[in-house]
Design an enzyme around this catalytic site. Sequence first.
Site, PDB file in Angstrom:
ATOM      1  N   TYR A 107      -5.717   2.579   7.197  1.00 36.76           N
ATOM      2  CA  TYR A 107      -4.907   1.444   6.751  1.00 36.76           C
ATOM      3  C   TYR A 107      -4.702   0.356   7.799  1.00 36.76           C
ATOM      4  CZ  TYR A 107      -1.687   4.831   8.810  1.00 36.76           C
ATOM      5  OH  TYR A 107      -1.116   5.753   9.621  1.00 36.76           O
ATOM      6  N   CYS A 119      14.510  51.236   3.529  1.00 39.52           N
ATOM      7  CA  CYS A 119      14.943  50.077   2.754  1.00 39.52           C
ATOM      8  C   CYS A 119      13.800  49.709   1.788  1.00 39.52           C
ATOM      9  CB  CYS A 119      15.256  48.941   3.734  1.00 39.52           C
ATOM     10  SG  CYS A 119      15.818  47.450   2.932  1.00 39.52           S
ATOM     11  N   GLU A 164       0.836  -1.197   0.000  1.00 35.12           N
ATOM     12  CA  GLU A 164       0.000   0.000   0.000  1.00 35.12           C
ATOM     13  C   GLU A 164       0.871   1.246   0.000  1.00 35.12           C
ATOM     14  OE1 GLU A 164      -1.708   0.008   4.174  1.00 35.12           O
ATOM     15  OE2 GLU A 164      -2.218  -2.042   3.554  1.00 35.12           O
ATOM     16  N   CYS A 215      17.394  43.478   8.386  1.00 33.42           N
ATOM     17  CA  CYS A 215      17.834  44.832   8.068  1.00 33.42           C
ATOM     18  C   CYS A 215      17.012  45.764   8.951  1.00 33.42           C
ATOM     19  CB  CYS A 215      17.572  45.141   6.594  1.00 33.42           C
ATOM     20  SG  CYS A 215      17.709  46.903   6.284  1.00 33.42           S
ATOM     21  N   CYS A 227      22.911  45.215   4.381  1.00 35.08           N
ATOM     22  CA  CYS A 227      21.701  44.939   3.606  1.00 35.08           C
ATOM     23  C   CYS A 227      21.988  45.160   2.120  1.00 35.08           C
ATOM     24  CB  CYS A 227      20.575  45.859   4.062  1.00 35.08           C
ATOM     25  SG  CYS A 227      19.108  45.697   3.047  1.00 35.08           S
ATOM     26  N   CYS A 264      19.827  48.352   0.898  1.00 34.52           N
ATOM     27  CA  CYS A 264      19.989  49.727   1.367  1.00 34.52           C
ATOM     28  C   CYS A 264      21.331  49.971   2.057  1.00 34.52           C
ATOM     29  CB  CYS A 264      18.848  50.099   2.306  1.00 34.52           C
ATOM     30  SG  CYS A 264      18.968  49.274   3.900  1.00 34.52           S
ATOM     31  N   LYS A 295      10.880   3.595   1.906  1.00 40.01           N
ATOM     32  CA  LYS A 295      10.701   5.034   1.685  1.00 40.01           C
ATOM     33  C   LYS A 295      11.311   5.432   0.348  1.00 40.01           C
ATOM     34  CE  LYS A 295      10.907   7.610   5.476  1.00 40.01           C
ATOM     35  NZ  LYS A 295      10.162   8.638   6.177  1.00 40.01           N
ATOM     36  N   ASP A 324       1.893  10.486   3.797  1.00 42.26           N
ATOM     37  CA  ASP A 324       2.776  11.335   4.583  1.00 42.26           C
ATOM     38  C   ASP A 324       1.978  12.449   5.258  1.00 42.26           C
ATOM     39  OD1 ASP A 324       5.055  12.325   5.678  1.00 42.26           O
ATOM     40  OD2 ASP A 324       5.782  13.284   3.846  1.00 42.26           O
ATOM     41  N   LYS A 383       2.400   4.655   1.441  1.00 40.62           N
ATOM     42  CA  LYS A 383       2.677   5.220   2.762  1.00 40.62           C
ATOM     43  C   LYS A 383       2.316   6.702   2.680  1.00 40.62           C
ATOM     44  CE  LYS A 383       6.235   5.354   6.325  1.00 40.62           C
ATOM     45  NZ  LYS A 383       5.925   6.665   6.797  1.00 40.62           N
TER      46      LYS A 383
HETATM   47  S1  IVH Z   1       0.692   0.661   9.108  1.00 37.58           S
HETATM   48  C1  IVH Z   1       1.861  -1.227  13.161  1.00 37.58           C
HETATM   49  N1  IVH Z   1       0.204   1.653   6.741  1.00 37.58           N
HETATM   50  O1  IVH Z   1       3.654   5.526   8.777  1.00 37.58           O
HETATM   51  C2  IVH Z   1       1.795  -0.615  11.832  1.00 37.58           C
HETATM   52  N2  IVH Z   1       1.251   3.059   8.335  1.00 37.58           N
HETATM   53  O2  IVH Z   1       6.170   4.537  10.644  1.00 37.58           O
HETATM   54  C3  IVH Z   1       0.904   0.533  11.754  1.00 37.58           C
HETATM   55  N3  IVH Z   1       1.670   5.353   7.540  1.00 37.58           N
HETATM   56  O3  IVH Z   1       2.784   5.703  12.144  1.00 37.58           O
HETATM   57  C4  IVH Z   1       1.123   1.415  10.615  1.00 37.58           C
HETATM   58  N4  IVH Z   1       0.785   5.079   5.537  1.00 37.58           N
HETATM   59  O4  IVH Z   1       1.505   7.139  10.501  1.00 37.58           O
HETATM   60  C5  IVH Z   1       0.715   1.885   7.965  1.00 37.58           C
HETATM   61  N5  IVH Z   1      -0.364   2.412   4.623  1.00 37.58           N
HETATM   62  C6  IVH Z   1       0.156   2.640   5.823  1.00 37.58           C
HETATM   63  C7  IVH Z   1       0.680   3.904   6.178  1.00 37.58           C
HETATM   64  C8  IVH Z   1       1.240   4.069   7.455  1.00 37.58           C
HETATM   65  C9  IVH Z   1       1.369   5.939   6.370  1.00 37.58           C
HETATM   66  C10 IVH Z   1       2.370   6.017   8.653  1.00 37.58           C
HETATM   67  C11 IVH Z   1       1.726   5.847  10.006  1.00 37.58           C
HETATM   68  C12 IVH Z   1       2.735   5.166  10.861  1.00 37.58           C
HETATM   69  C13 IVH Z   1       4.013   5.411  10.109  1.00 37.58           C
HETATM   70  C14 IVH Z   1       4.904   4.215  10.269  1.00 37.58           C
END
Ligand code: IVH
Length: 676
Positions: free
Chosen positions: A219, A424, A108, A418, A400, A403, A306, A112, A110
């Site tokens: 998730y 300025c 899936e 400044c 600066c 000026c 990542k 942010d 991740k």
């Molecule tokens: S699973 C025990 N799935 O990433 C596992 N985390 O360092 C629970 N995050 O704290 C997390 N997308 O904030 C999971 N598809 C995803 C995610 C996800 C983002 C974040 C989440 C978590 C951190 C993991």
Amino acid sequence: MKSKIETLRHELEQHNYNYYVKSSPTISDFEFDAKLRQLQELEAQFPEFFDPNSPTQRIGSDIASGFEQVAHVYPMLSLGNTYSGGEVHEFYERVRKGLNDDFELVCELKYDGTSISLTYENGLLVRAVTRGDGEKGDDVTANVKTIHSIPLRLHGNFPVGFEIRGEILMPWAVFEALNRERESQEEQLFANPRNAAAGTLKLQNSAVMASRKLDAYFYYLLGENLPASSHFDNLQAAHSWGFKISDAMKVCKTIDEVSEFIRYWDVERKNLPVATDGIVIKVNSLLQQRALGFTAKSPRWAIAYKFQAEKALTRLNSVSYQVGRTGAVTPVANLDPVQLSGTTVKRATLHNANIIESLDLYVGDMVFVEKGGEIIPKITAVDKDARFLIGDKVKFIEKCPECGATLVRFEGEAAHYCPNENACPPQIKGKMEHFVSRKAMNIDGLGSETINLLYQNDLLHNIAEIFTLKIPDLIRLERLGTKSAYNIQAGCEKSKEIPFERIVYALGIRFVGETIAKKLAFSFKNMEALEQATFNELIAVDDIGERIAQSVIQYFADSMNIETINRLKLFGLQMRLSDEKLQAHGTSLDGLSIVISGTFSLHSRDEYKSMIEMNGGKNVGSVSSKTSFILAGENTGPEKLKKAEKLGVKLVDEKTFLSMINNEIQTNINQTGLLF
Ligand code: IVH
């Protein structure tokens, strides 16, 4: 009537879901708003049918919530991280050996943002808690209720009680608009959508939170009676109850399929409306997850891969320095043009002198530029091996560039400033831009380009001169038509009605934003008193600390500022609080900190807030030992009551409160609708 209210709630929930989760609305926004209003009116008429999970509760309130700390039933762990495909391979092998059996993985995205854990009981959202330290987090339920893609009430066949975890996100478009707005208000920008989402979630005012339009993806489902034995199927079930679950989720059997998923999304994620920073790979079967278990910090059944922040290597040709409207000086690296995330980068920020120092930068160095989650590219490292034929070491300027004034650095701040505020050029223009801006004098037609044009043509040098602009002079300017010229003049005329508190804001005194300007205006009541305020008088005002007091003193110590204000006075600007506001302003609550809690029948919460402020009190969000009393209506939160009892804080009901503040004052408030 109860069934009518419930039908409306049900209908609105469905439309909410269609709009925010499925992205396919079936009615117009207008129709939706009309239904919502109808429900609001009915709920106000029949408070006995109040429901904390009604769609009307998503609007947010202006009560500061103050966050209770809540222990997580299941600790919120993080994931093991890697940037390398090799380590994903090793994870796969570990799982294979650990299980001794066939297994599936789920890949899936991740997301942010900032993580959240929601608890549902009997299909209703009862609690939303941030990650905190993993063991306990902040109860942000009121704020989370304003996020439309989070269901307050579930449909379908859900377990009686469960937790669901996910990520709260600020979409890119919202983030960019918010930063544009903040820039125009001289507020500090959010570095990325993650920080913006986290900051928004912790706002004390859920009405502002509601305006920030956050989104959420889920998730991870936790509980005793989950519907399925696999992670994937549980999330699909959660989708059917109303949760937003990503479409980018795939069951993979082989490491090649995992690699393919990573390769695909590393490119495709750039087209998503929200930020992602990697891929999460999880063992699908819950039984197998249990068999693998956890380390102290993270599950053995999952790993996060990542994405590399996109980097480019290029040459640093020179460093230039930009002076902002507050005088802050930002160093900018001028680079050999290089391709990065689909755009050509020629410049990158170097932030401040400390960053330059820690990079140990020389002109001619080959430097790494990154975009990451941030909008503005930054220099993250120097390729010291490629260092030959370099020029001078980069040293932060002392004067600066605009000026020539000697720059200063305030204690505890990384930025150089400044100090030459009145001479300025970017500061003069910046002050004028701020003066005419929407939340200040709101003078139509005078944008930054026109101000620049007028400044270049020697027609405008300070804010007072805005009122001396003549139509023939304006028309003579290239690019400015007759209509615009008349518009500017009309805008100036209209601005003479702008109330005193906004004038205080418009002056652009460093650290004096809208709220502080109001406090100053209501405390000192007219410009002369404010000009003469002493340091001690200033810090005696709520929320005004030494830094702001110093800045106000410094502003009025400058004779040029006094002269400008005197000219503004002659042009007819409002230099004192209006009589209505003066009369409405009592002192019966001077110095008191008051928490508002519950629902009221005699006045709205907004009106009570104004009454508190108008009478010298301070409306605070959470109960503490410093709270003077709680203005308590019906349904005051149980946590607040418990805390009040523990700390011996008194409860005051509506009627008693109204008799505390003098009647004359209330009448004024009611008649004029005067609200802060
Ligand atoms: S699973 C025990 N799935 O990433 C596992 N985390 O360092 C629970 N995050 O704290 C997390 N997308 O904030 C999971 N598809 C995803 C995610 C996800 C983002 C974040 C989440 C978590 C951190 C993991």
